[in-house]
Design an enzyme around this catalytic site. Structure first.
Site, PDB file in Angstrom:
ATOM      1  N   ASP A  52      10.450   2.503  -1.029  1.00 35.10           N
ATOM      2  CA  ASP A  52       9.146   3.004  -1.445  1.00 35.10           C
ATOM      3  C   ASP A  52       8.543   3.695  -0.222  1.00 35.10           C
ATOM      4  O   ASP A  52       9.061   3.586   0.901  1.00 35.10           O
ATOM      5  CB  ASP A  52       8.268   1.849  -1.922  1.00 35.10           C
ATOM      6  CG  ASP A  52       7.162   2.296  -2.870  1.00 35.10           C
ATOM      7  OD1 ASP A  52       6.936   3.521  -2.980  1.00 35.10           O
ATOM      8  OD2 ASP A  52       6.525   1.437  -3.505  1.00 35.10           O
ATOM      9  N   HIS A 112      -0.072  -0.372  -1.518  1.00 34.92           N
ATOM     10  CA  HIS A 112      -0.529   0.747  -0.697  1.00 34.92           C
ATOM     11  C   HIS A 112      -1.479   0.251   0.398  1.00 34.92           C
ATOM     12  O   HIS A 112      -1.591   0.862   1.461  1.00 34.92           O
ATOM     13  CB  HIS A 112      -1.264   1.785  -1.557  1.00 34.92           C
ATOM     14  CG  HIS A 112      -0.391   2.512  -2.517  1.00 34.92           C
ATOM     15  ND1 HIS A 112      -0.152   2.055  -3.792  1.00 34.92           N
ATOM     16  CD2 HIS A 112       0.314   3.655  -2.395  1.00 34.92           C
ATOM     17  CE1 HIS A 112       0.661   2.901  -4.410  1.00 34.92           C
ATOM     18  NE2 HIS A 112       0.949   3.883  -3.581  1.00 34.92           N
TER      19      HIS A 112
END
Length: 534
Positions: free
Chosen positions: A286, A214
């Protein structure tokens, strides 16, 4: 319930090329969004023929608020709001939307006051009873269907071989490739029995890294033969047995592609996953908002186009869908677009043409399942069983580190054994005095956080005290959390631990029965710790 969906042969003729590209986008939507943002999304869905949505709690939730600076406002009616929004967005779409969510341990991963099931690492402790994991997958699937979710972006099949992993850890079934594969297969079969689509993730394997994708780009510096031996094993096995989709994570594998991360790598997505491993289903990215890849592409739409050119079918959490649709439509061949469109449309036919009747489970059934799971997962890590019994039979000091209202285990000890509960955060000075007259301690630990960042949230002074306590006293630990916490406690060769994994009421009740000797621990630790356990 849904608008009629034409078969692929007709849809392929009805939709323009640009509309087909719109079907390849899975946009992020937020349960607790503003009315203005909701109306804007309705317009985008309608105008650009968006194919799928992925629901998140809010724009401040963990999946979108990486640095954790925005406070998350809880909404007790999130579930009702979710169903209302799904209905609105479906009404805005010309063709039914695929609705997705990360519901690895149930809807509770994103929504308050919904059934929560154990983390994958807890399920990893189950021995010779994958039927239970099938049931978890089935129950989660049923909960999803009731809510209007068609696609659970789960399970994680990463082999968590790095204890410092900040983003996988407890989301993995463990560090053994065979067990990870077997348990993921049972979970997938359970979801499939409920009519829910699955997505194994995060290809080609996010387990052996200490970087959170992230925030940054993890590097997995392994050869293809090394990856096949471990990371790729569950993916290959499950692909051969049949899965709906594979999610590609944001990883740099320099020995496979020294220029592009996996998300934008033709070598990894098309040549490895599609051709060499033979996966014919949907390949989904993702979240494209994650900093591992998003920061590299400041030009709007360029990331989406690059990802698609690498071989991706579904673009998840695109922040620039309009520009992405435009660039892909103008730069990619019609045949390539239609290949991905066909795969997505076939998923829609699976959901909207072959719908199953689903009945909502009662909370009692969920609770009963969690009780059985507790019975099958609690794990003893004993160095000295005789010392453990000695502690239980003594006037032990009943200590805890907890959130007061959640800890019923220590309260049960107080009621049954007459040993007053002392919580370390609020009574540390008193506890230190009492230790002068107590050699035996039962310590219930409820870690402040489930992720390893900042020592799992432990206060430095309290952690040092616990480490000293373990070194100097006879301590029996009941850990209601991530087993990787044990790595920071400085356990000795004589330490005794009962790993309970979850803080659910059902797990605490079972832990108390175990303490009394009325229940036998049947679980086995699904990971190797940095410490050496006897």
């Amino acid at each position: 319930m849904y608008k009629e969906i034409p078969p692929y042969s007709i849809a392929n003729q009805q939709l323009s090329l640009q509309q087909k590209v719109g079907q390849l986008f899975m946009l992020a939507v937020f349960i607790n969004d503003t009315e203005e943002a909701i109306q804007e999304m309705e317009q985008i869905i309608q105008k650009h023929h968006i194919g799928a949505l992925c629901f998140f709690h809010s724009r401040a939730s963990a999946a979108t608020n990486f640095e954790g600076k925005k406070p998350v406002v809880h909404n007790e009616k999130s579930y009702d709001r979710l169903k209302d929004l799904i209905a609105r967005y479906q009404n805005a779409a010309k063709y039914p939307l695929l609705i997705a969510m990360d519901a690895e341990w149930g809807l509770a991963m994103r929504i308050e006051n919904t059934p929560q099931y154990p983390y994958a690492i807890t399920l990893g402790a189950i021995q010779n009873n994958d039927e239970l994991i099938f049931e978890v997958g089935q129950q989660i699937g049923l909960d999803c269907r009731e809510a209007g979710i068609h696609w659970n972006l789960a399970p994680v099949v990463d082999i968590n071989s790095n204890p410092e992993n900040p983003v996988i850890g407890y989301r993995s079934f463990g560090d053994d490739k065979v067990q990870v594969c077997a348990k993921a297969e049972a979970y997938v079969k359970g979801m499939k029995s409920a009519g829910i689509l699955n997505s194994i993730k995060h290809f080609p394997g996010h387990g052996d890294t200490a970087t959170d994708s992230h925030l940054g780009l993890p590097v997995i510096d392994k050869s293809l033969s090394e990856l096949k031996e471990n990371e790729l094993f569950p993916f290959q096995e499950l692909i051969q047995k049949g899965v709906d989709s594979v999610m590609v994570g944001h990883l740099l594998l320099p020995q496979l592609d020294d220029k592009e991360p996996s998300t934008t790598s033709f070598k990894i997505i098309t040549e490895l996953l599609r051709k060499e491993m033979g996966f014919e289903g949907v390949i989904i990215s993702d979240a494209l908002n994650m900093h591992a890849v998003s920061r590299k592409y400041p030009e709007k739409g360029k990331l989406e186009a690059t990802v698609f050119a690498a071989g991706m079918d579904m673009l998840c959490f695109s922040e620039n869908p309009l520009e992405g649709i435009e660039i892909i439509s103008n730069t990619v061949s019609e045949n390539r677009i239609e290949e991905s469109f066909k795969r997505i449309w076939q998923l829609k036919e699976t959901i909207f043409v072959k719908e199953k009747n689903v009945q909502r489970n009662s909370t009692e059934n969920v609770s009963q399942l969690n009780k059985v799971l507790a019975q099958n997962t609690i794990t003893e890590l004993y160095a000295d069983s005789e010392l453990v019994q000695q502690i239980k039979d003594s006037s032990f000091l009943n200590l805890s580190l907890d959130v007061e209202e959640k800890n019923i285990f220590s309260k049960h000890l107080e009621e049954a054994y007459g040993q007053k509960k002392w919580e370390l955060t609020t009574h540390l000075s008193t506890v230190k005095k009492k230790l002068n007259t107590h050699q035996n301690v039962v310590l219930a630990l409820f870690p402040p956080a489930v992720k390893p960042k900042n020592q799992f949230g432990f206060d430095a002074e309290l952690l040092a005290f616990i480490q000293q306590l373990i070194a100097e006293k006879n301590v029996l630990i009941y850990l209601f959390g991530n087993p990787y916490v044990l790595d920071i406690l400085k356990l000795t060769s004589g330490s005794n631990v009962v790993e309970v994994y979850q803080d659910f009421v059902e797990f605490q009740e079972e832990a108390f029965l175990h303490f009394k000797g009325a229940s036998i621990a049947q679980g086995r630790l699904p990971i190797k710790l940095k410490i050496t356990q006897p």
